[in-house]
Motif scaffolding. Sequence first.
Motif, PDB file in Angstrom:
ATOM      1  N   LEU A   1      -5.945   5.276  25.011  1.00  0.00           N
ATOM      2  CA  LEU A   1      -4.552   5.592  24.705  1.00  0.00           C
ATOM      3  C   LEU A   1      -3.962   6.490  25.788  1.00  0.00           C
ATOM      4  CD1 LEU A   1      -4.882   6.397  20.901  1.00  0.00           C
ATOM      5  CD2 LEU A   1      -3.955   4.304  21.902  1.00  0.00           C
ATOM      6  N   ASP A   2      -2.754   6.182  26.226  1.00  0.00           N
ATOM      7  CA  ASP A   2      -2.091   7.005  27.233  1.00  0.00           C
ATOM      8  C   ASP A   2      -1.876   8.415  26.701  1.00  0.00           C
ATOM      9  OD1 ASP A   2      -1.996   4.955  28.983  1.00  0.00           O
ATOM     10  OD2 ASP A   2       0.110   4.434  28.657  1.00  0.00           O
ATOM     11  N   GLY A   3      -2.191   9.397  27.532  1.00  0.00           N
ATOM     12  CA  GLY A   3      -1.951  10.787  27.173  1.00  0.00           C
ATOM     13  C   GLY A   3      -3.021  11.424  26.328  1.00  0.00           C
ATOM     14  N   VAL A   4      -4.055  10.682  25.914  1.00  0.00           N
ATOM     15  CA  VAL A   4      -5.122  11.250  25.083  1.00  0.00           C
ATOM     16  C   VAL A   4      -6.093  12.030  25.955  1.00  0.00           C
ATOM     17  CG1 VAL A   4      -7.200  10.646  23.778  1.00  0.00           C
ATOM     18  CG2 VAL A   4      -5.017   9.667  23.144  1.00  0.00           C
ATOM     19  N   ARG A   5      -6.462  13.214  25.497  1.00  0.00           N
ATOM     20  CA  ARG A   5      -7.516  14.009  26.121  1.00  0.00           C
ATOM     21  C   ARG A   5      -8.487  14.439  25.034  1.00  0.00           C
ATOM     22  NH1 ARG A   5      -5.401  11.766  29.533  1.00  0.00           N
ATOM     23  NH2 ARG A   5      -4.787  12.466  31.612  1.00  0.00           N
ATOM     24  N   ILE A   6      -9.780  14.337  25.328  1.00  0.00           N
ATOM     25  CA  ILE A   6     -10.835  14.630  24.358  1.00  0.00           C
ATOM     26  C   ILE A   6     -11.655  15.799  24.881  1.00  0.00           C
ATOM     27  CG2 ILE A   6     -12.833  13.712  23.125  1.00  0.00           C
ATOM     28  CD1 ILE A   6     -11.646  10.904  23.557  1.00  0.00           C
ATOM     29  N   VAL A   7     -11.805  16.819  24.058  1.00  0.00           N
ATOM     30  CA  VAL A   7     -12.573  18.012  24.411  1.00  0.00           C
ATOM     31  C   VAL A   7     -13.753  18.102  23.455  1.00  0.00           C
ATOM     32  CG1 VAL A   7     -12.520  20.503  24.745  1.00  0.00           C
ATOM     33  CG2 VAL A   7     -10.469  19.140  25.191  1.00  0.00           C
ATOM     34  N   HIS A   8     -14.960  18.204  24.013  1.00  0.00           N
ATOM     35  CA  HIS A   8     -16.167  18.315  23.204  1.00  0.00           C
ATOM     36  C   HIS A   8     -16.629  19.770  23.127  1.00  0.00           C
ATOM     37  CE1 HIS A   8     -16.510  14.003  23.066  1.00  0.00           C
ATOM     38  NE2 HIS A   8     -16.709  13.890  24.360  1.00  0.00           N
ATOM     39  N   ALA A   9     -17.280  20.104  22.038  1.00  0.00           N
ATOM     40  CA  ALA A   9     -18.072  21.333  21.906  1.00  0.00           C
ATOM     41  C   ALA A   9     -17.270  22.603  22.142  1.00  0.00           C
ATOM     42  CB  ALA A   9     -19.271  21.284  22.868  1.00  0.00           C
ATOM     43  N   LEU A  10     -16.632  23.073  21.102  1.00  0.00           N
ATOM     44  CA  LEU A  10     -15.977  24.373  21.176  1.00  0.00           C
ATOM     45  C   LEU A  10     -16.179  25.113  19.860  1.00  0.00           C
ATOM     46  CD1 LEU A  10     -13.025  24.133  19.484  1.00  0.00           C
ATOM     47  CD2 LEU A  10     -12.474  22.758  21.466  1.00  0.00           C
ATOM     48  N   THR A  11     -15.961  26.400  19.895  1.00  0.00           N
ATOM     49  CA  THR A  11     -16.122  27.252  18.724  1.00  0.00           C
ATOM     50  C   THR A  11     -14.755  27.768  18.311  1.00  0.00           C
ATOM     51  OG1 THR A  11     -18.307  27.929  19.468  1.00  0.00           O
ATOM     52  CG2 THR A  11     -17.270  29.268  17.781  1.00  0.00           C
ATOM     53  N   ALA A  12     -14.345  27.436  17.092  1.00  0.00           N
ATOM     54  CA  ALA A  12     -13.055  27.905  16.601  1.00  0.00           C
ATOM     55  C   ALA A  12     -13.103  29.414  16.413  1.00  0.00           C
ATOM     56  CB  ALA A  12     -12.720  27.224  15.279  1.00  0.00           C
ATOM     57  N   PRO A  13     -12.119  30.136  16.921  1.00  0.00           N
ATOM     58  CA  PRO A  13     -12.132  31.602  16.784  1.00  0.00           C
ATOM     59  C   PRO A  13     -12.059  32.004  15.316  1.00  0.00           C
ATOM     60  CG  PRO A  13      -9.987  30.830  17.531  1.00  0.00           C
ATOM     61  CD  PRO A  13     -10.881  29.636  17.549  1.00  0.00           C
ATOM     62  N   GLN A  14     -12.745  33.071  14.974  1.00  0.00           N
ATOM     63  CA  GLN A  14     -12.769  33.573  13.609  1.00  0.00           C
ATOM     64  C   GLN A  14     -12.479  35.069  13.608  1.00  0.00           C
ATOM     65  OE1 GLN A  14     -13.294  31.895  10.549  1.00  0.00           O
ATOM     66  NE2 GLN A  14     -12.921  30.118  11.850  1.00  0.00           N
ATOM     67  N   PRO A  15     -11.973  35.599  12.490  1.00  0.00           N
ATOM     68  CA  PRO A  15     -11.742  37.049  12.409  1.00  0.00           C
ATOM     69  C   PRO A  15     -13.044  37.813  12.582  1.00  0.00           C
ATOM     70  CG  PRO A  15     -10.632  35.894  10.612  1.00  0.00           C
ATOM     71  CD  PRO A  15     -11.509  34.890  11.298  1.00  0.00           C
ATOM     72  N   PRO A  16     -13.008  39.067  13.005  1.00  0.00           N
ATOM     73  CA  PRO A  16     -14.230  39.859  13.168  1.00  0.00           C
ATOM     74  C   PRO A  16     -15.036  39.913  11.876  1.00  0.00           C
ATOM     75  CG  PRO A  16     -12.341  40.996  14.124  1.00  0.00           C
ATOM     76  CD  PRO A  16     -11.790  39.812  13.389  1.00  0.00           C
ATOM     77  N   GLY A  17     -16.339  39.777  12.041  1.00  0.00           N
ATOM     78  CA  GLY A  17     -17.228  39.827  10.887  1.00  0.00           C
ATOM     79  C   GLY A  17     -17.552  38.479  10.304  1.00  0.00           C
ATOM     80  N   ARG A  18     -16.892  37.405  10.759  1.00  0.00           N
ATOM     81  CA  ARG A  18     -17.170  36.066  10.254  1.00  0.00           C
ATOM     82  C   ARG A  18     -17.789  35.216  11.352  1.00  0.00           C
ATOM     83  NH1 ARG A  18     -11.865  34.227   6.698  1.00  0.00           N
ATOM     84  NH2 ARG A  18     -11.833  36.035   5.276  1.00  0.00           N
ATOM     85  N   ALA A  19     -18.737  34.391  10.956  1.00  0.00           N
ATOM     86  CA  ALA A  19     -19.391  33.518  11.928  1.00  0.00           C
ATOM     87  C   ALA A  19     -18.432  32.406  12.351  1.00  0.00           C
ATOM     88  CB  ALA A  19     -20.654  32.914  11.324  1.00  0.00           C
ATOM     89  N   PRO A  20     -18.327  32.125  13.647  1.00  0.00           N
ATOM     90  CA  PRO A  20     -17.417  31.061  14.095  1.00  0.00           C
ATOM     91  C   PRO A  20     -17.931  29.687  13.688  1.00  0.00           C
ATOM     92  CG  PRO A  20     -18.718  31.886  15.935  1.00  0.00           C
ATOM     93  CD  PRO A  20     -19.037  32.774  14.766  1.00  0.00           C
ATOM     94  N   HIS A  21     -17.015  28.766  13.500  1.00  0.00           N
ATOM     95  CA  HIS A  21     -17.357  27.393  13.138  1.00  0.00           C
ATOM     96  C   HIS A  21     -17.444  26.544  14.404  1.00  0.00           C
ATOM     97  CE1 HIS A  21     -16.955  28.093   8.849  1.00  0.00           C
ATOM     98  NE2 HIS A  21     -15.786  28.671   9.067  1.00  0.00           N
ATOM     99  N   TYR A  22     -18.521  25.789  14.519  1.00  0.00           N
ATOM    100  CA  TYR A  22     -18.719  24.909  15.668  1.00  0.00           C
ATOM    101  C   TYR A  22     -17.939  23.619  15.440  1.00  0.00           C
ATOM    102  CZ  TYR A  22     -21.127  22.331  19.383  1.00  0.00           C
ATOM    103  OH  TYR A  22     -21.427  21.605  20.500  1.00  0.00           O
ATOM    104  N   VAL A  23     -17.102  23.254  16.395  1.00  0.00           N
ATOM    105  CA  VAL A  23     -16.295  22.041  16.327  1.00  0.00           C
ATOM    106  C   VAL A  23     -16.851  21.051  17.348  1.00  0.00           C
ATOM    107  CG1 VAL A  23     -13.997  21.062  16.650  1.00  0.00           C
ATOM    108  CG2 VAL A  23     -14.263  23.298  15.553  1.00  0.00           C
TER     109      VAL A  23
END
Length: 454
Positions: free
Chosen positions: A305-327
């Motif tokens: 698809l035109d304009g599509v970009r795919i990013v693999h393996a990132l960690t969604a930011p979380q508030p302090p004290g919480r474990a980040p979720h792996y995306v």
Amino acid sequence: MRSDQPDYYELLGVERTAEPEEITRAYRRAMRAVHPDASGTSGLFRLVKTAYDTLKDPASRAAYDARGRTAPPEPPRPRPEPDPAPDPDPEPQQGPGPGQGQAPGQENGRRQEGAKSGGPTGTPPPGPSFTKPQAPAPASALRVRPRFGSHWIRVAAVAVWTVAFLVAVYVLWPAGLPIGFLLLLAFPLVAMPLIALESTLRSLSWLWAVCVLTFAAGAALAAAETGGRAFWTLCGVLVGLAVGGAGLAAAPHLVRKGRELDRLIAPDSLEYQIFNVPGAGLDGNLARQVVARESAAGLERLAHLDGVRIVHALTAPQPPGRAPHYVEHVVLRGDRLAVVMARRWPAGSYAWTSKGALTTLGRPFPGGDTGIGAAVKEIRKVVPRRVRVRGFVAVLPDDQAPSSRARFPEPEYGDLLAGDLDQVRERIAAWLGEGDPVVDRRVLAALLPHLRRP
């Protein structure tokens, strides 16, 4: 070998030149990690066993290698397009060299990054940032937002605006007031950009106060000496001049942000559609690495698809004290961004709860709370506000039999959707297809700090 089939060498974590003893040791480590009693699955357990049975026997290993990809095995990565049929007498291909990772120069037109320095150590290779070897982007003209160097155009427009209104003030300047008082207006217009350029000065609030008061004094003197209808005309022009002065004060910040964006997301990076390595940062969790790579092979078909970009393996930011979720994956196009988490679950009927978790037969199960809702909320905070973000849970079957697929009677829950990999890919394609085929560099730049490196 099918393009969506996992690489047996990669599955066991060994090189293609590994000795039988290395393969056996790697197999034992993998079996301990994927055993159903150790949070693994029966499907992955059988897959690792099949990989070992194939590679431990010299004859079956040679046959497997002959059916394998003809491209250089470093780094072993799934590709979004099917591989060509194997040539019974393949010609040797040019291996990674110093020219890779720059511009197309090979007959097949592929843009490849230099894998030489990426090697077995897993360090990111040089060339365009955080890209992977892949087929070239579609030949249609690429639409980018914002355009490269557009910050200079905005600064020039602000400067022209300010000069035009300053000339208008000069023309309307009251005859009873010496023209030298015009410097009270011109001085802040010059001083504020200079203050903003120097980090030690722009933190001094009293300097900004002096500039504002000086401009206000000049404007008040000019308005006091003007009467009749010319008074309102002069007031309007002074307001326009004040707007231009504020724009000049913000110009250094605008230039800094624009140059930083041009550095992070350079033109050669946008020649690629797929970024980062699937499963990066999941060291020691072989089961999730395999799921990430298998789901990546399916989602990368969206790259047509035109304009599509795919990013693999990132960690969604979380508030302090919480474990980040792996995306596992993020797919973006225009002002739409799909957050994808991939899981491998056994056959069954799954449903959403009011808290955004998944249950089977009405009961919670380990791993049902994927954290997709929290990841979507946190990613919304780091991308531009106008970007629409949705969450998707792609479920891979525990077994290859058609009857072993997970079922979702009500797949949607607000901005969240769950389904098997094919269903999720089709829904993402339909949703992204409603937006403009534009690559927003600001979205990519916002995701950069949260990438997991190989």
